[in-house]
Structures are given as C-alpha cells and as structure tokens.
Design a protein around this motif. Structure first.
Motif, PDB file in Angstrom:
ATOM      1  N   ARG A 283       3.254   0.024  29.920  1.00  0.00           N
ATOM      2  CA  ARG A 283       3.376  -1.397  29.559  1.00  0.00           C
ATOM      3  C   ARG A 283       4.609  -1.622  28.684  1.00  0.00           C
ATOM      4  O   ARG A 283       5.404  -2.529  28.935  1.00  0.00           O
ATOM      5  CB  ARG A 283       2.105  -1.839  28.836  1.00  0.00           C
ATOM      6  N   CYS A 284       4.783  -0.788  27.670  1.00  0.00           N
ATOM      7  CA  CYS A 284       5.911  -0.970  26.740  1.00  0.00           C
ATOM      8  C   CYS A 284       7.249  -0.756  27.445  1.00  0.00           C
ATOM      9  O   CYS A 284       8.203  -1.511  27.221  1.00  0.00           O
ATOM     10  CB  CYS A 284       5.777  -0.013  25.562  1.00  0.00           C
ATOM     11  N   LYS A 285       7.330   0.260  28.287  1.00  0.00           N
ATOM     12  CA  LYS A 285       8.585   0.562  28.979  1.00  0.00           C
ATOM     13  C   LYS A 285       8.939  -0.550  29.968  1.00  0.00           C
ATOM     14  O   LYS A 285      10.089  -1.016  30.029  1.00  0.00           O
ATOM     15  CB  LYS A 285       8.446   1.899  29.718  1.00  0.00           C
ATOM     16  N   ALA A 286       7.967  -0.989  30.754  1.00  0.00           N
ATOM     17  CA  ALA A 286       8.235  -2.015  31.763  1.00  0.00           C
ATOM     18  C   ALA A 286       8.666  -3.331  31.122  1.00  0.00           C
ATOM     19  O   ALA A 286       9.591  -4.001  31.599  1.00  0.00           O
ATOM     20  CB  ALA A 286       6.997  -2.225  32.634  1.00  0.00           C
ATOM     21  N   ASN A 294      12.288 -10.635  34.231  1.00  0.00           N
ATOM     22  CA  ASN A 294      11.623  -9.329  34.221  1.00  0.00           C
ATOM     23  C   ASN A 294      10.149  -9.438  34.606  1.00  0.00           C
ATOM     24  O   ASN A 294       9.595  -8.519  35.212  1.00  0.00           O
ATOM     25  CB  ASN A 294      11.760  -8.675  32.838  1.00  0.00           C
ATOM     26  N   ARG A 295       9.517 -10.577  34.300  1.00  0.00           N
ATOM     27  CA  ARG A 295       8.082 -10.725  34.604  1.00  0.00           C
ATOM     28  C   ARG A 295       7.808 -10.644  36.109  1.00  0.00           C
ATOM     29  O   ARG A 295       6.713 -10.273  36.525  1.00  0.00           O
ATOM     30  CB  ARG A 295       7.562 -12.058  34.057  1.00  0.00           C
ATOM     31  N   GLU A 296       8.799 -10.977  36.913  1.00  0.00           N
ATOM     32  CA  GLU A 296       8.592 -10.960  38.362  1.00  0.00           C
ATOM     33  C   GLU A 296       8.900  -9.597  38.982  1.00  0.00           C
ATOM     34  O   GLU A 296       8.688  -9.387  40.174  1.00  0.00           O
ATOM     35  CB  GLU A 296       9.482 -12.032  39.015  1.00  0.00           C
ATOM     36  N   ARG A 297       9.410  -8.694  38.177  1.00  0.00           N
ATOM     37  CA  ARG A 297       9.824  -7.392  38.684  1.00  0.00           C
ATOM     38  C   ARG A 297       8.620  -6.480  38.884  1.00  0.00           C
ATOM     39  O   ARG A 297       7.681  -6.497  38.111  1.00  0.00           O
ATOM     40  CB  ARG A 297      10.804  -6.759  37.687  1.00  0.00           C
ATOM     41  N   GLU A 298       8.666  -5.663  39.945  1.00  0.00           N
ATOM     42  CA  GLU A 298       7.629  -4.659  40.182  1.00  0.00           C
ATOM     43  C   GLU A 298       7.996  -3.390  39.418  1.00  0.00           C
ATOM     44  O   GLU A 298       9.129  -2.907  39.489  1.00  0.00           O
ATOM     45  CB  GLU A 298       7.525  -4.350  41.672  1.00  0.00           C
ATOM     46  N   SER A 299       7.052  -2.857  38.673  1.00  0.00           N
ATOM     47  CA  SER A 299       7.286  -1.638  37.900  1.00  0.00           C
ATOM     48  C   SER A 299       6.395  -0.519  38.440  1.00  0.00           C
ATOM     49  O   SER A 299       5.206  -0.734  38.682  1.00  0.00           O
ATOM     50  CB  SER A 299       6.981  -1.878  36.414  1.00  0.00           C
ATOM     51  N   MET A 300       6.983   0.650  38.637  1.00  0.00           N
ATOM     52  CA  MET A 300       6.213   1.804  39.106  1.00  0.00           C
ATOM     53  C   MET A 300       6.417   2.977  38.162  1.00  0.00           C
ATOM     54  O   MET A 300       7.544   3.377  37.887  1.00  0.00           O
ATOM     55  CB  MET A 300       6.624   2.213  40.522  1.00  0.00           C
ATOM     56  N   VAL A 301       5.324   3.517  37.658  1.00  0.00           N
ATOM     57  CA  VAL A 301       5.363   4.716  36.829  1.00  0.00           C
ATOM     58  C   VAL A 301       4.860   5.887  37.659  1.00  0.00           C
ATOM     59  O   VAL A 301       3.894   5.770  38.415  1.00  0.00           O
ATOM     60  CB  VAL A 301       4.518   4.547  35.541  1.00  0.00           C
ATOM     61  N   LEU A 302       5.540   7.017  37.544  1.00  0.00           N
ATOM     62  CA  LEU A 302       5.126   8.245  38.207  1.00  0.00           C
ATOM     63  C   LEU A 302       4.632   9.254  37.171  1.00  0.00           C
ATOM     64  O   LEU A 302       5.123   9.283  36.039  1.00  0.00           O
ATOM     65  CB  LEU A 302       6.295   8.867  38.978  1.00  0.00           C
ATOM     66  N   TYR A 303       3.689  10.093  37.576  1.00  0.00           N
ATOM     67  CA  TYR A 303       3.195  11.154  36.694  1.00  0.00           C
ATOM     68  C   TYR A 303       2.622  12.254  37.569  1.00  0.00           C
ATOM     69  O   TYR A 303       2.100  12.006  38.662  1.00  0.00           O
ATOM     70  CB  TYR A 303       2.145  10.621  35.703  1.00  0.00           C
ATOM     71  N   ALA A 331       2.696  -2.263  39.468  1.00  0.00           N
ATOM     72  CA  ALA A 331       2.242  -3.635  39.203  1.00  0.00           C
ATOM     73  C   ALA A 331       3.432  -4.494  38.821  1.00  0.00           C
ATOM     74  O   ALA A 331       4.471  -3.979  38.382  1.00  0.00           O
ATOM     75  CB  ALA A 331       1.208  -3.658  38.080  1.00  0.00           C
ATOM     76  N   LYS A 332       3.291  -5.805  38.986  1.00  0.00           N
ATOM     77  CA  LYS A 332       4.301  -6.722  38.476  1.00  0.00           C
ATOM     78  C   LYS A 332       4.258  -6.707  36.953  1.00  0.00           C
ATOM     79  O   LYS A 332       3.193  -6.542  36.342  1.00  0.00           O
ATOM     80  CB  LYS A 332       4.041  -8.142  38.977  1.00  0.00           C
ATOM     81  N   CYS A 333       5.419  -6.913  36.356  1.00  0.00           N
ATOM     82  CA  CYS A 333       5.476  -6.910  34.890  1.00  0.00           C
ATOM     83  C   CYS A 333       4.628  -8.021  34.297  1.00  0.00           C
ATOM     84  O   CYS A 333       4.090  -7.877  33.188  1.00  0.00           O
ATOM     85  CB  CYS A 333       6.932  -7.025  34.427  1.00  0.00           C
ATOM     86  N   SER A 334       4.478  -9.129  35.018  1.00  0.00           N
ATOM     87  CA  SER A 334       3.615 -10.207  34.530  1.00  0.00           C
ATOM     88  C   SER A 334       2.170  -9.719  34.407  1.00  0.00           C
ATOM     89  O   SER A 334       1.463 -10.074  33.460  1.00  0.00           O
ATOM     90  CB  SER A 334       3.688 -11.412  35.471  1.00  0.00           C
ATOM     91  N   GLU A 335       1.722  -8.875  35.347  1.00  0.00           N
ATOM     92  CA  GLU A 335       0.379  -8.299  35.254  1.00  0.00           C
ATOM     93  C   GLU A 335       0.266  -7.372  34.048  1.00  0.00           C
ATOM     94  O   GLU A 335      -0.743  -7.372  33.328  1.00  0.00           O
ATOM     95  CB  GLU A 335       0.043  -7.520  36.518  1.00  0.00           C
ATOM     96  N   LEU A 336       1.297  -6.557  33.856  1.00  0.00           N
ATOM     97  CA  LEU A 336       1.265  -5.617  32.735  1.00  0.00           C
ATOM     98  C   LEU A 336       1.215  -6.334  31.407  1.00  0.00           C
ATOM     99  O   LEU A 336       0.645  -5.830  30.425  1.00  0.00           O
ATOM    100  CB  LEU A 336       2.493  -4.694  32.796  1.00  0.00           C
ATOM    101  N   GLU A 337       1.805  -7.519  31.352  1.00  0.00           N
ATOM    102  CA  GLU A 337       1.802  -8.297  30.109  1.00  0.00           C
ATOM    103  C   GLU A 337       0.511  -9.071  29.925  1.00  0.00           C
ATOM    104  O   GLU A 337      -0.015  -9.160  28.815  1.00  0.00           O
ATOM    105  CB  GLU A 337       2.984  -9.259  30.109  1.00  0.00           C
ATOM    106  N   ASP A 338      -0.038  -9.620  31.030  1.00  0.00           N
ATOM    107  CA  ASP A 338      -1.148 -10.567  30.923  1.00  0.00           C
ATOM    108  C   ASP A 338      -2.521  -9.934  31.079  1.00  0.00           C
ATOM    109  O   ASP A 338      -3.499 -10.412  30.495  1.00  0.00           O
ATOM    110  CB  ASP A 338      -0.998 -11.671  31.983  1.00  0.00           C
TER     111      ASP A 338
END
Length: 449
Positions: A283-286, A294-303, A331-338
């Motif tokens: 969440r913090c990185k995205a 940025n809220r409309e951007r798709e963010s993908m984390v790998l692990y 997820a979209k950054c808006s999802e990660l925020e909201d």
C-alpha cells in the motif's frame, strides 16, 4: 516501530587480500556430467552475496577457522559436486547447464585493520560490506559459481562472505548448504542431510501445458541461453535514491494482524506476519508513486513462494536448486487507498494460495514456451525467516547474517533483526527517489497509527 536513517560508521573497511586459491572436492567426483537447470534456474544467472559475522572465540582464532572452513568446503563438495563446475551454454538446446568439470571453488583469505565493533550496526547494509566478498570474487577470471572469503578483524572476530551464482541455490537450499558446511567444520561429524540434486523434478512437461494466464511473467524475444542480451530480473535504471530502514517490532506486527482481523475477510485468508507486512508495504509503495492520476494506476507486487510442499508429489525438502516462483497481488491504487486493510491482506494471501501444483507446473511450462522473467511494479524479497544466523559452527552461531545489498527502487527487502527470526521483528529496507521516499515514510507511519 521506527525509521533507521543510519550512516555506516566506516565506509571503507580497508580489506587486504592475503591469499586466493581454488578448492577442489576431497574425493573423486564424476567430472564428465552436466547438471540440467530448470526454467526457474535459467533466469537466475547472477551472483548473490551474503556475509556472516562471527565474534571472537579464543578457541577458534581466524586462522583456525580458515583451516576448518577450507577442509569443510573440500568435504562438502563431494555431495555438492556441481559447486566446482562452471556454467556453459548447450548450443543444441539453447539452455544453460552446469559443466561439472572440477574447475574449483574460489577461497579467499583477507584481513581488515578494524575490529568488528568498529564496523557499527550490522543491520545497516553498509556498501562497504561488498569488500567482504566482492573483492575476493574479482580475483578469479573464470567465473567460479561459488567463492568463499574469510576476512579477519583485529579483535579476533571474522566475516565469512559467500558469493554463489543464483542458479545453484534458493534461500532454503542455501540454508541447507550452510548447515552441511558447518557440520563438516566439526571433527568427524556426518553430513546432516544429503542434498537432492535432481533438477529434472522441475523440468517442463512434454508437451508444455500453460493452463493459466501468468500476468506476473513477461515474455522476452531472445533465447534463454543468450544471457548477454537478456536484462537481469528487475532491470533498474541508475538514479539517485534515498535509503531508509523501517523497523517493525513484534508488537507492530501483532497490531497489523489485529487490524486485518478487524475487517471482513475471507475465512481462508492466512493472516501471517509476512502477509500483513507485505500488504502494508505494498500500500505504501504503490501510493507513493510520483505520477499523475496515480489512483487509476494498476499496481502489482511480487513475492516468492516456496513450491516444495505445493507440488504433487511434494519435492524433497532437501531439493537443491531454485524451487520458488513469483506469486502476485494486483489492484488499482484507488483500491489500495480506499479498501480496508483486511482486503489487502486477503489479496496477498490469495497470491500464495493460487500457487497450486497445477499453477506452478503451468508457470514452469510458460517458461519453456515463452522464455521470460518475473515482471511487476516491485518485488518483496524476504530474508526474514531463512535462519542463516541459526546455523551452528564449531566457533558458534553468527552474530548476524545478511545479503550484500544493492539499492534498487523495484526491490524491497525484509531482514531479521539481530537475534534472527526468533526475535520476530523485521526490518524493511527501502530505496526510493527522495520525493517518493518522503511520501512512503509518511504513509508507512500513517497506516500504522
């Protein structure tokens, strides 16, 4: 919780190389064989360096430890016969293999004029730690797959630096290698566990069957063996980066777990320390990304997910090679925020759950068909619970074990505190452009409040 913005006490360890040699197995091994490398191994043709710091032990001064380690390495190389080999390209298949000709493992003896205490906080990834292994690596022209460097401190302590090509080991198999190496440094102690060197266990199916979409993988055009044309995993641009360590105590991690449990969550979600820390960092990185809309951007984390127990039948726990694949959450950054924090943890947990036997086999087969690399916004690389500093040598356990860190904005590392995984705290190592770091730090503390 805290932010460690430390500067290393010493930025040049003034390491002097005293001896370099090539070590060979203590018994005859099959010099004519080649080791097959899986599709997971194929894309990991780069070196990983770790450093293991040992305080002074009057019964084992550095010169005694050097002799023990050299002998232990010779003995352990009988079971790990590929260590002395070299990578080669099989021109018929276009694949990398390990040629087991006994070219040798690099062994380096060095000294520094400083004491271990003068080095400062070992948790801080001091760029000078590169001198504890990289200097030794540079002494060999024919690219050994493994180099071990012992650097003595003036206090009687020493550092054991090890550089291994990633095609040899993942974290779990490297821990097993360290345990076997340590066992052979004792007098007349048997090898605790023999490595399983059959990498055909992770060969692609014939014909390959890609049964899932794999958004976590990026298709590339060059042949998989043409390493000079392939960029490394997470190829990064050179830019000025701020660097900080965010420390999470056991209480902080418990707080994140309770925060996840407080929301509506799928009952199959695993609320583990890794999952809650990963969700928090994601969440913090995205949201710190410095782009318009940025809220409309798709963010993908790998692990990374260890697939040994995921396969049917399971791989042996002693499987020697890379048995990890990239799980992802997107997820979209808006999802990660909201969305509530519980939703983020659910997505991270689902990424690991997705890694079934069929999914893992599909990813391996994808690598046979497409020749590509893991691909996401960033990777969380966890050294948190690997337990390298739990390995017992004749002179005791390491005070601290850590990788040599290269600062990358697309890789965030999780390190244990001093005391190892048993301490349950974790350090989050982040490198970002200054403006993004400022925002990341603010969000990191905001979402812990």
């Amino acid at each position: 919780m805290g932010t460690l913005d430390l500067k290393p006490a010493i930025q040049d360890l003034k390491v002097a190389i005293q001896e370099t040699t090539l070590i060979h197995p203590s018994q005859q091994t099959d010099e004519n064989k080649s080791i097959f490398l899986s599709n997971i191994d194929q894309v990991l043709n780069f070196h990983v360096q770790t450093v293991h710091f040992f305080p002074a032990n009057p019964d084992f001064p550095p010169e005694t430890a050097v002799a023990r380690l050299k002998s232990a390495l010779e003995k352990v190389m009988v079971a790990y016969d590929f260590l002395a080999g070299r990578l080669k390209l099989n021109h018929q298949t276009g694949r990398l293999e390990i040629d087991c000709s006994p070219s040798g493992v690099g062994f380096v003896v060095a000294t520094t004029e400083y004491s271990l205490d003068e080095v400062g906080d070992l948790v801080y990834p001091n760029p000078a730690f590169m001198q504890l292994i990289v200097l030794g690596l540079d002494k060999f022209d024919d690219q050994p797959l493994c180099v071990l460097q012992v650097t003595s401190f003036k206090c009687g302590g020493f550092a054991m630096g090890i550089s291994t090509n990633h095609v040899l080991f993942d974290g779990m198999s490297f821990k097993l290698f360290l345990e076997n190496l340590a066992s052979q440094a004792f007098d007349d102690k048997p090898l605790p566990l023999s490595p399983c060197n059959d990498r055909h266990l992770l060969a692609a199916r014939s014909p390959p069957q890609v049964t899932f979409p794999h958004p976590e993988l990026l298709k590339l055009k060059p042949s998989i063996g043409e390493e000079e044309q392939n960029p490394p995993v997470f190829d990064s641009k050179q830019e000025d980066l701020d660097f900080k360590i965010f420390s999470l105590s056991p209480d902080d991690i418990s707080y994140l777990k309770e925060k996840a449990k407080a929301g509506e969550i799928n009952p199959t979600t695993k609320i583990t320390g890794f999952n809650v820390v990963t969700a928090h960092v994601w969440r913090c990185k995205a949201l710190s990304y410095d782009v318009e809309n940025n809220r409309e951007r798709e963010s993908m984390v790998l692990y990374a997910v260890d697939i040994r127990s995921k396969l049917k039948p399971p791989l042996p726990l002693t499987y020697c090679g890379n048995a990890v694949l990239s799980a992802y959450a997107s997820a979209k950054c808006s999802e990660l925020e909201d969305e509530p924090f519980s939703k983020l943890v659910e997505m991270v947990s689902a990424g690991s759950t997705r890694m079934t036997d069929e999914y893992a086999r599909s990813a391996i087969d994808w690598g046979e068909v497409n020749k590509g690399f893991p691909n996401g916004e960033f990777l969380i690389s966890s050294w948190w619970r690997l337990g390298f500093d739990e390995v017992v040598y004749p002179w005791g356990k390491p005070r601290y074990s850590c990788p040599v860190v290269y600062r990358r904005k697309d890789i965030i590392l999780l390190f244990p505190e001093i005391g190892g995984a048993s301490s349950n705290g974790v350090n989050v190592l982040v490198a970002l452009p200054p403006k993004e770091m400022e925002k990341f730090q603010a969000l990191f503390h905001k979402y812990m409040a």
